[in-house]
Design an enzyme around this catalytic site. Structure first.
Site, PDB file in Angstrom:
ATOM      1  N   SER A 127       0.832  -1.202   0.000  1.00  0.00           N
ATOM      2  CA  SER A 127       0.000   0.000   0.000  1.00  0.00           C
ATOM      3  C   SER A 127       0.862   1.245   0.000  1.00  0.00           C
ATOM      4  CB  SER A 127      -0.894  -0.007   1.245  1.00  0.00           C
ATOM      5  OG  SER A 127      -1.483   1.258   1.453  1.00  0.00           O
ATOM      6  N   TYR A 152      -2.497  -0.106  10.009  1.00  0.00           N
ATOM      7  CA  TYR A 152      -2.666  -0.687   8.663  1.00  0.00           C
ATOM      8  C   TYR A 152      -1.371  -0.558   7.876  1.00  0.00           C
ATOM      9  CZ  TYR A 152      -4.087  -0.994   3.765  1.00  0.00           C
ATOM     10  OH  TYR A 152      -4.148  -1.316   2.433  1.00  0.00           O
TER      11      TYR A 152
END
Length: 335
Positions: A127, A152
């Site tokens: 990501s 995350y």
């Protein structure tokens, strides 16, 4: 090839599986169909895949160690595209344990399955959030990513480290793709495009964070899928020029690569909202709010490395991509 696509009922997973099937691959799609967002959307995505004779669906959680061991042993996949994960920066502030279970425990099960069953290449979703507190633009794979600002992001950075370890110890070719704000038809309901479109069509105000002073490298789903499959077909290799005295974070003397996959064209949030308004034909009522914890004001992908490796080059403008999403949304919800 026989390819495992995890997260096959997800946004990117469904689109990826469709293209693999269309080119003649055999696809096993895995998903746990959890309720992080409306499971009916996941079921309807899945319904687009299940009629295909070369597709088989397995309902399984990647964190299920015994289930994953059995799946890999029975199926003997040629390659793996690992897209299943607990997504969302803001949700990670409320429920961090979900990210450990899915993104860490689940990922080690994927790595072990690949290692013990001679998988030729693992491509997995990282990501843009790994860039965290970085402010140098555009974000480059050659930059350090040691300052995440959400759990995350930390789990995605951990995935890259875990993959490198398996590439180094066992010669498993692994490639991580750092996705930059993917959007398009069948997109996730927790993403800005979906939230804004829904609110505008329902006559409600939209929440505009950081008072609108945000930039995102919005990347259309068709471009993303092309990049994923191009990457799958270009197996990671060791870099003979890798210098351990000055190590490059994106490369290694093991068969390991990490690439940005984005549009290389950051758009101001207010311009993105304008594209939605134009597509719908309604001006949005805007509620300006401060930057959220764990969020960053800007993302911008340098994609020269992925272009050189695979020929990847995004081709979809934001205006066209947003229009495609709004058309899908109106059709799907019969508006």
């Amino acid at each position: 090839m026989k390819i495992l696509v995890t997260g096959a009922a997800g946004f990117i997973g469904m689109h990826t599986a469709q293209v693999l099937l269309a080119r003649g691959d055999q696809v096993v799609g895995l998903d746990n169909l959890n309720d992080y967002y409306d499971p009916r959307l996941k079921q309807n995505r899945l319904a687009r895949l299940t009629p295909h004779p070369a597709f088989r669906f397995v309902k399984l959680d990647v964190a299920d160690r015994a289930g994953m061991e059995s799946l890999f042993a029975e199926e003997k996949f040629d390659r793996v595209i690992h897209l299943a994960a607990q997504a969302g920066v803001r949700y990670s502030l409320q429920n961090p344990h979900a990210y450990v279970d899915s993104n860490l425990v689940g990922f080690i099960n994927i790595l072990e399955g690949c290692r013990h069953n001679k998988v030729q290449h693992l491509v997995y979703a990282s990501s843009s959030s790994v860039y965290g507190g970085n402010t140098k633009m555009p974000f480059s794979e050659h930059d350090s990513v040691d300052h995440p600002v959400s759990i995350y992001a930390a789990t995605k950075k951990a995935n890259e480290l875990m993959a490198h370890t398996y590439s180094h110890l066992y010669g498993l070719p692994t490639t991580g793709l750092r996705f930059f704000t993917v959007y398009g038809p069948w997109g996730r309901p927790d993403m800005a495009l979906f939230l804004f479109t829904k609110a505008i069509l329902e006559g409600r105000p939209i929440d505009v964070f950081n008072h609108g002073k945000m930039k995102r490298d919005f990347t259309y789903i068709d471009d993303i899928v092309e990049g994923v499959i191009r990457t799958l077909d270009h197996t990671a290799e060791s870099d003979p020029a890798f210098n351990p005295l000055q190590p490059d974070p994106g490369r290694s003397n093991a068969p390991y690569r990490v690439f940005n996959i984005g549009n290389h064209d950051p758009i101001e949030l207010m311009s993105f909202i304008k594209a939605i308004e134009d597509a719908i034909g309604v001006a949005a009522e805007k509620r300006f709010l401060p930057l959220q914890d764990g969020d960053v004001p800007a993302t911008y992908a340098e994609i020269a490395e992925l272009n050189a490796w695979t020929g990847f080059k995004p081709a979809t403008s934001v205006g066209n991509g947003v229009g495609q999403f709004v058309e899908w949304y109106r059709g799907y919800y019969r508006i």
